[in-house]
Scaffold this motif. Structure first.
Motif, PDB file in Angstrom:
ATOM      1  N   ASP A  25      -9.209   0.527   1.779  1.00 49.96           N
ATOM      2  CA  ASP A  25      -7.973   0.478   0.996  1.00 49.96           C
ATOM      3  C   ASP A  25      -7.899  -0.742   0.091  1.00 49.96           C
ATOM      4  O   ASP A  25      -7.189  -0.715  -0.921  1.00 49.96           O
ATOM      5  CB  ASP A  25      -6.757   0.525   1.918  1.00 49.96           C
ATOM      6  CG  ASP A  25      -6.682   1.831   2.697  1.00 49.96           C
ATOM      7  OD1 ASP A  25      -7.386   2.786   2.319  1.00 49.96           O
ATOM      8  OD2 ASP A  25      -5.941   1.900   3.692  1.00 49.96           O
ATOM      9  N   GLU A  39      -5.987  -0.531 -13.059  1.00 48.25           N
ATOM     10  CA  GLU A  39      -5.547   0.518 -13.992  1.00 48.25           C
ATOM     11  C   GLU A  39      -4.192   0.175 -14.599  1.00 48.25           C
ATOM     12  O   GLU A  39      -3.975   0.346 -15.804  1.00 48.25           O
ATOM     13  CB  GLU A  39      -5.478   1.858 -13.268  1.00 48.25           C
ATOM     14  CG  GLU A  39      -6.835   2.480 -12.971  1.00 48.25           C
ATOM     15  CD  GLU A  39      -6.704   3.765 -12.180  1.00 48.25           C
ATOM     16  OE1 GLU A  39      -5.580   4.073 -11.731  1.00 48.25           O
ATOM     17  OE2 GLU A  39      -7.724   4.461 -12.010  1.00 48.25           O
ATOM     18  N   LYS A  40      -3.269  -0.317 -13.775  1.00 43.98           N
ATOM     19  CA  LYS A  40      -1.950  -0.694 -14.277  1.00 43.98           C
ATOM     20  C   LYS A  40      -2.030  -1.841 -15.275  1.00 43.98           C
ATOM     21  O   LYS A  40      -1.170  -1.990 -16.137  1.00 43.98           O
ATOM     22  CB  LYS A  40      -1.038  -1.090 -13.109  1.00 43.98           C
ATOM     23  CG  LYS A  40      -0.582   0.078 -12.248  1.00 43.98           C
ATOM     24  CD  LYS A  40       0.367  -0.387 -11.152  1.00 43.98           C
ATOM     25  CE  LYS A  40       0.909   0.790 -10.349  1.00 43.98           C
ATOM     26  NZ  LYS A  40       1.853   0.355  -9.290  1.00 43.98           N
ATOM     27  N   SER A  80       2.975   2.015  -2.102  1.00 44.72           N
ATOM     28  CA  SER A  80       3.072   2.442  -3.496  1.00 44.72           C
ATOM     29  C   SER A  80       1.715   2.490  -4.195  1.00 44.72           C
ATOM     30  O   SER A  80       1.559   3.192  -5.197  1.00 44.72           O
ATOM     31  CB  SER A  80       4.008   1.505  -4.274  1.00 44.72           C
ATOM     32  OG  SER A  80       3.489   0.183  -4.306  1.00 44.72           O
ATOM     33  N   LEU A  81       0.727   1.767  -3.678  1.00 44.38           N
ATOM     34  CA  LEU A  81      -0.577   1.683  -4.344  1.00 44.38           C
ATOM     35  C   LEU A  81      -1.574   2.740  -3.880  1.00 44.38           C
ATOM     36  O   LEU A  81      -2.543   3.031  -4.590  1.00 44.38           O
ATOM     37  CB  LEU A  81      -1.193   0.291  -4.127  1.00 44.38           C
ATOM     38  CG  LEU A  81      -0.511  -0.876  -4.841  1.00 44.38           C
ATOM     39  CD1 LEU A  81      -1.072  -2.207  -4.362  1.00 44.38           C
ATOM     40  CD2 LEU A  81      -0.673  -0.746  -6.351  1.00 44.38           C
ATOM     41  N   TRP A 139       0.805  -1.224   0.000  1.00 39.24           N
ATOM     42  CA  TRP A 139       0.000   0.000   0.000  1.00 39.24           C
ATOM     43  C   TRP A 139       0.838   1.274   0.000  1.00 39.24           C
ATOM     44  O   TRP A 139       0.344   2.344  -0.369  1.00 39.24           O
ATOM     45  CB  TRP A 139      -1.001   0.004   1.149  1.00 39.24           C
ATOM     46  CG  TRP A 139      -0.482  -0.108   2.548  1.00 39.24           C
ATOM     47  CD1 TRP A 139      -0.460  -1.221   3.319  1.00 39.24           C
ATOM     48  CD2 TRP A 139       0.022   0.950   3.381  1.00 39.24           C
ATOM     49  NE1 TRP A 139       0.035  -0.950   4.568  1.00 39.24           N
ATOM     50  CE2 TRP A 139       0.336   0.391   4.634  1.00 39.24           C
ATOM     51  CE3 TRP A 139       0.243   2.317   3.179  1.00 39.24           C
ATOM     52  CZ2 TRP A 139       0.870   1.135   5.685  1.00 39.24           C
ATOM     53  CZ3 TRP A 139       0.768   3.069   4.223  1.00 39.24           C
ATOM     54  CH2 TRP A 139       1.073   2.480   5.464  1.00 39.24           C
ATOM     55  N   PRO A 151      -2.670   6.680  -2.590  1.00 37.90           N
ATOM     56  CA  PRO A 151      -2.240   8.087  -2.677  1.00 37.90           C
ATOM     57  C   PRO A 151      -1.880   8.639  -1.303  1.00 37.90           C
ATOM     58  O   PRO A 151      -2.286   8.099  -0.270  1.00 37.90           O
ATOM     59  CB  PRO A 151      -3.474   8.789  -3.250  1.00 37.90           C
ATOM     60  CG  PRO A 151      -4.627   7.940  -2.833  1.00 37.90           C
ATOM     61  CD  PRO A 151      -4.115   6.528  -2.860  1.00 37.90           C
ATOM     62  N   ILE A 206      -9.388   0.597  -3.079  1.00 41.35           N
ATOM     63  CA  ILE A 206      -8.527   1.599  -3.724  1.00 41.35           C
ATOM     64  C   ILE A 206      -7.303   0.938  -4.346  1.00 41.35           C
ATOM     65  O   ILE A 206      -6.895   1.264  -5.467  1.00 41.35           O
ATOM     66  CB  ILE A 206      -8.119   2.686  -2.707  1.00 41.35           C
ATOM     67  CG1 ILE A 206      -9.368   3.445  -2.219  1.00 41.35           C
ATOM     68  CG2 ILE A 206      -7.121   3.660  -3.328  1.00 41.35           C
ATOM     69  CD1 ILE A 206      -9.085   4.438  -1.103  1.00 41.35           C
ATOM     70  N   MET A 207      -6.709  -0.030  -3.638  1.00 44.71           N
ATOM     71  CA  MET A 207      -5.547  -0.736  -4.184  1.00 44.71           C
ATOM     72  C   MET A 207      -5.928  -1.567  -5.402  1.00 44.71           C
ATOM     73  O   MET A 207      -5.170  -1.639  -6.385  1.00 44.71           O
ATOM     74  CB  MET A 207      -4.912  -1.628  -3.103  1.00 44.71           C
ATOM     75  CG  MET A 207      -4.148  -0.855  -2.034  1.00 44.71           C
ATOM     76  SD  MET A 207      -3.154  -1.933  -0.956  1.00 44.71           S
ATOM     77  CE  MET A 207      -4.425  -2.677   0.068  1.00 44.71           C
ATOM     78  N   LYS A 243      -6.175   0.614  -8.421  1.00 41.12           N
ATOM     79  CA  LYS A 243      -4.852   0.984  -8.927  1.00 41.12           C
ATOM     80  C   LYS A 243      -4.232  -0.163  -9.713  1.00 41.12           C
ATOM     81  O   LYS A 243      -3.661   0.040 -10.793  1.00 41.12           O
ATOM     82  CB  LYS A 243      -3.940   1.376  -7.761  1.00 41.12           C
ATOM     83  CG  LYS A 243      -2.590   1.953  -8.184  1.00 41.12           C
ATOM     84  CD  LYS A 243      -2.762   3.298  -8.869  1.00 41.12           C
ATOM     85  CE  LYS A 243      -1.425   3.948  -9.157  1.00 41.12           C
ATOM     86  NZ  LYS A 243      -1.580   5.246  -9.847  1.00 41.12           N
ATOM     87  N   ARG A 244      -4.330  -1.378  -9.185  1.00 45.54           N
ATOM     88  CA  ARG A 244      -3.753  -2.532  -9.869  1.00 45.54           C
ATOM     89  C   ARG A 244      -4.474  -2.799 -11.192  1.00 45.54           C
ATOM     90  O   ARG A 244      -3.838  -3.179 -12.190  1.00 45.54           O
ATOM     91  CB  ARG A 244      -3.811  -3.769  -8.973  1.00 45.54           C
ATOM     92  CG  ARG A 244      -2.877  -3.708  -7.757  1.00 45.54           C
ATOM     93  CD  ARG A 244      -2.479  -5.102  -7.307  1.00 45.54           C
ATOM     94  NE  ARG A 244      -1.727  -5.780  -8.342  1.00 45.54           N
ATOM     95  CZ  ARG A 244      -1.819  -7.091  -8.580  1.00 45.54           C
ATOM     96  NH1 ARG A 244      -2.644  -7.847  -7.851  1.00 45.54           N
ATOM     97  NH2 ARG A 244      -1.110  -7.653  -9.538  1.00 45.54           N
TER      98      ARG A 244
END
Length: 408
Positions: free
Chosen positions: A352, A362-363, A290-291, A288, A293, A355-356, A359-360
């Motif tokens: 979280d 999106e990557k 890095s994942l 978390w 904000p 949210i994580m 992010k993953r």
């Protein structure tokens, strides 16, 4: 008379002490939330007492109390036809919106209810009303899956149920029966149902034999991992209603038919300490630092134990199974997943996780909408009618339905 007044005052003070818990100033309807939380805590304590006495499993008792507060029959209206049936042996409740001449084929959502893999039902008032609203607002066919619950079955049986029901529904002849457009089907779920929906989407995405693929997935405050119980949201909301950290960890242990003796060690991440080799390769998937904000991380620090208890993973290897923890899936598994909506709440231990995952995804090249609500708490989407009406229940429902309407 005087003694009666003293007794009454003492009882009122005791009740106030029990109900009152400190809450952040930004949380919506704080006193309603305190009362709801007090009612739920009371039900849990009664259930735990009955379990301690050896009379019944605490989750069976708690679910009985929840069901007693409102299970709705399959009642149809002019706008929505409601039917109880089964798909390949799995019970479902089907909500069919009124057909429109200009749209002979309808959209559809497979919905998976929450409840820690152990509580609630497609027939519970809150979920029945949510699915009725979805069917009416989207003019869609909503299939609410009545998967089997802990303690009657344990992981991975819940996943088997939702996969079996979904594959049955995706058959061309079944879609034709319900006048569903095979190109406009979504998967959705909240909390533990969001966990099952995410696992389901990953399995369907990897199934090369499946002709009809889902168009979207919509995850409402999903529970997505059990490796780190000290993400910023777990630390910030450790004692926040409706889902304190201790209760969430117990749900995980119950899901895996594990030992309650491990709960306190899991809360401090002893099950994924540096000396537990099995967990080492998976930490990067939920790093978390890095994942997340900076606005979410704030000043929280990671909790990584140097030495822990390797016996926990040995006894409960399901903790590291990607089917139970979709967040730890490899990047290749995430590629090709459908367009995704994730709703998260500020005052929620699993904030979280969502949210994580966003992010993953999106990557991995997946189009994602992260819908975050600053004043909301876990469970709020189903609290939109009396006696559990919250303004944020309507607010989050409207946002969720709007996204489905625009993207499905």
């Amino acid at each position: 008379m005087k003694s009666s007044c003293v007794l009454l005052t003492a009882l009122v003070a005791l009740a106030a002490y029990y109900v009152y818990i400190p809450l952040p100033s930004s949380v919506s309807d704080p006193w309603k939330l305190r009362l709801l939380d007090a009612a739920f805590r009371s039900a849990q304590q009664v259930s735990n007492l009955i379990h301690y006495l050896g009379l019944s499993h605490h989750l069976l008792v708690l679910n009985f109390i929840i069901d007693s507060l409102g299970k709705k029959s399959a009642w149809s209206s002019a706008q929505v036809k409601v039917t109880d049936t089964d798909f390949d042996g799995v019970e479902v409740r089907v909500f069919e919106g009124s057909p429109k001449p200009e749209e002979p084929l309808k959209r559809s959502v497979l919905y998976i209810h929450g409840g820690g893999w152990a509580l609630a039902s497609a027939k519970t008032k809150n979920y029945d009303e949510l699915c009725t609203t979805l069917a009416e607002e989207l003019n869609a066919v909503i299939v609410s899956i009545e998967y089997r619950l802990v303690p009657k079955v344990y992981f991975p049986e819940q996943i088997h149920d939702v996969v079996r029901a979904t594959k049955y529904f995706l058959q061309p002849e079944v879609l034709h029966k319900y006048s569903v457009d095979p190109g406009r089907i979504g998967i959705s779920g909240d909390s533990a149902g969001g966990n099952l929906a995410a696992a389901l989407s990953q399995q369907l995405n990897q199934d090369t034999n499946l002709k009809n693929k889902v168009k979207v997935q919509a995850l409402i405050y999903p529970v997505l991992q059990a490796l780190d119980f000290n993400t910023p949201s777990y630390q910030q909301n450790a004692n926040t209603p409706i889902l304190p950290r201790y209760v969430m960890v117990k749900y995980w242990v119950d899901y895996f038919k594990g030992n309650y003796d491990f709960v306190q060690e899991m809360i401090v991440n002893n099950h994924t300490s540096l000396d537990v080799e099995e967990a080492a390769a998976l930490r990067a998937h939920l790093n978390w630092t890095s994942l997340l904000p900076a606005s979410i991380k704030k000043n929280y620090k990671p909790v990584v134990q140097t030495t822990g208890n390797a016996r926990i993973i040995q006894k409960i290897p399901q903790l590291l199974d990607v089917r139970s923890a979709p967040l730890i899936a490899d990047q290749e598994v995430l590629r090709g997943l459908p367009k995704t909506y994730i709703l998260t709440c500020e005052h929620d231990v699993v904030r979280d996780d969502g949210i994580m995952y966003a992010k993953r995804l999106e990557k991995a090249g997946v189009e994602v909408t992260l819908d975050h609500f600053e004043s909301c708490f876990h469970g709020c989407v189903i609290f939109a009618s009396w006696p559990t009406y919250f303004s944020v229940g309507i607010q989050t429902q409207n946002s969720y339905i709007k996204w489905l309407n625009q993207n499905l």
